[in-house]
Design an enzyme around this catalytic site. Structure first.
Site, short mmCIF file in Angstrom:
data_model
loop_
_atom_site.label_atom_id
_atom_site.label_comp_id
_atom_site.label_asym_id
_atom_site.label_seq_id
_atom_site.Cartn_x
_atom_site.Cartn_y
_atom_site.Cartn_z
CG HIS A 21 -2.01 -1.10 1.08
ND1 HIS A 21 -2.77 -1.54 2.14
CD2 HIS A 21 -2.42 -1.83 0.00
CE1 HIS A 21 -3.59 -2.50 1.72
NE2 HIS A 21 -3.39 -2.70 0.44
CB CYS A 40 3.98 16.47 -8.60
SG CYS A 40 3.01 17.33 -9.84
#
Ligand code: NAD
Ligand code: ZN
Length: 252
Positions: A121, A129
């Site tokens: 995860h 970004c």
């Protein structure tokens, strides 16, 4: 003093194992002071993770989600690996082959010293970004403190944590690596996970279907406890050091 017992079968299988695989969830870090998704979380208690940890919530209110992750990052960076994490480092050193598959994003297994870690995860210590995908430094992240969204210095895209949100794909190759470890494992542990988030929760089943001995360690039975060969009830920080001691005693 809790009494924890392991079956002879488990210790024998572990002592004879070539490949040991472990799946961990938020419970392994609970004793380090990192709240699981089901424990009260102070300031952020009024938000359910499902409400913030998704791309729609982020695009609707990036500053809010960035602030929540800054808070979680702060907790994780202040936390120290606990006796359960350290026992897993020892278990790795006692195993011929070892794979630690984690659903956690807190970086504590790596800080404890495990080497073969598969992060299903992502990792909360990384940010990027969303437009140019450039990895972003902590210094660029401060705008949310004024209630504004933090944006990339290069292209002014929103900045997000490098974690998997609800509805998103797992990082490329991570699930494949985890699946392969589950298929090859002789013993597979599922530790401190409620086992309700798929595909991670399906790994113990894959391991068992491929012949592994499967054991769960949790303070209460998980959603898949009924499918495991053995369920050990207790805290990770107590049971795991005892497990390593039992393995060492069996081998000597
Ligand atoms: P979860 O919150 O759903 O379940 C935690 C499990 O740990 C429960 O089954 C609970 O009984 C058990 N537990 C609590 N204290 C324990 C202890 N001391 N020893 C052993 N077990 C203990 O967490 P999950 O199963 O990991 O799944 C939810 C999602 O939460 C994951 O996708 C993960 O990315 C995310 N998450 C991560 C962190 C972290 O990085 N530390 C923290 C919270 C949530
Ligand atoms: Zn950018």
């Amino acid at each position: 003093m809790e009494t924890i017992t392991f079956s002879d079968r488990l210790i024998e299988r572990l002592a004879a194992a070539t490949h040991v695989a472990v799946l961990t969830g938020a419970g392994i870090s609970a004793e380090s002071g990192i709240p699981t998704f089901r424990d009260p979380g102070g300031l952020w208690e009024r938000f359910r993770p499902e409400e913030l940890a998704n791309i729609q919530a982020f695009l609707k209110n990036p500053a809010l989600v960035q602030g929540w992750y800054a808070h979680r990052r702060e907790i994780a960076s202040q936390a120290q690996p606990n006796a359960g994490h350290l026992a897993l480092v020892e278990l790795e050193s006692l195993s011929t082959r070892f794979t630690l598959i984690t659903q956690n994003v807190d970086n504590l297994h790596q800080r404890a010293g495990n080497r073969q870690v598969v992060e299903l995860h992502g990792n909360i210590t990384h940010t990027y970004c969303i437009d140019c995908c450039r990895e972003v430094t902590e210094a660029e992240m401060t705008a949310f403190e004024k209630g504004e969204a933090a944006r990339c210095n290069a292209c002014s895209g929103y900045i997000r944590p490098d974690v998997v949100w609800f509805g998103e794909m797992l990082p490329h190759g991570a699930f494949e690596a985890a699946q392969q470890a589950a298929q090859r494992a002789d013993v597979f542990f599922s530790i401190g996970t409620s086992a309700i988030v798929y595909p991670a929760a399906g790994l113990p089943r894959i391991a068992r279907q491929h012949g592994a001995y499967t054991a769960e360690i949790n303070v209460q039975p998980s959603a898949i406890a009924g499918e495991m060969d053995e369920v050990i009830l207790g805290k990770g920080g107590i049971t795991l050091p005892l497990l390593v001691a039992a393995l060492r005693a069996h081998r000597s």
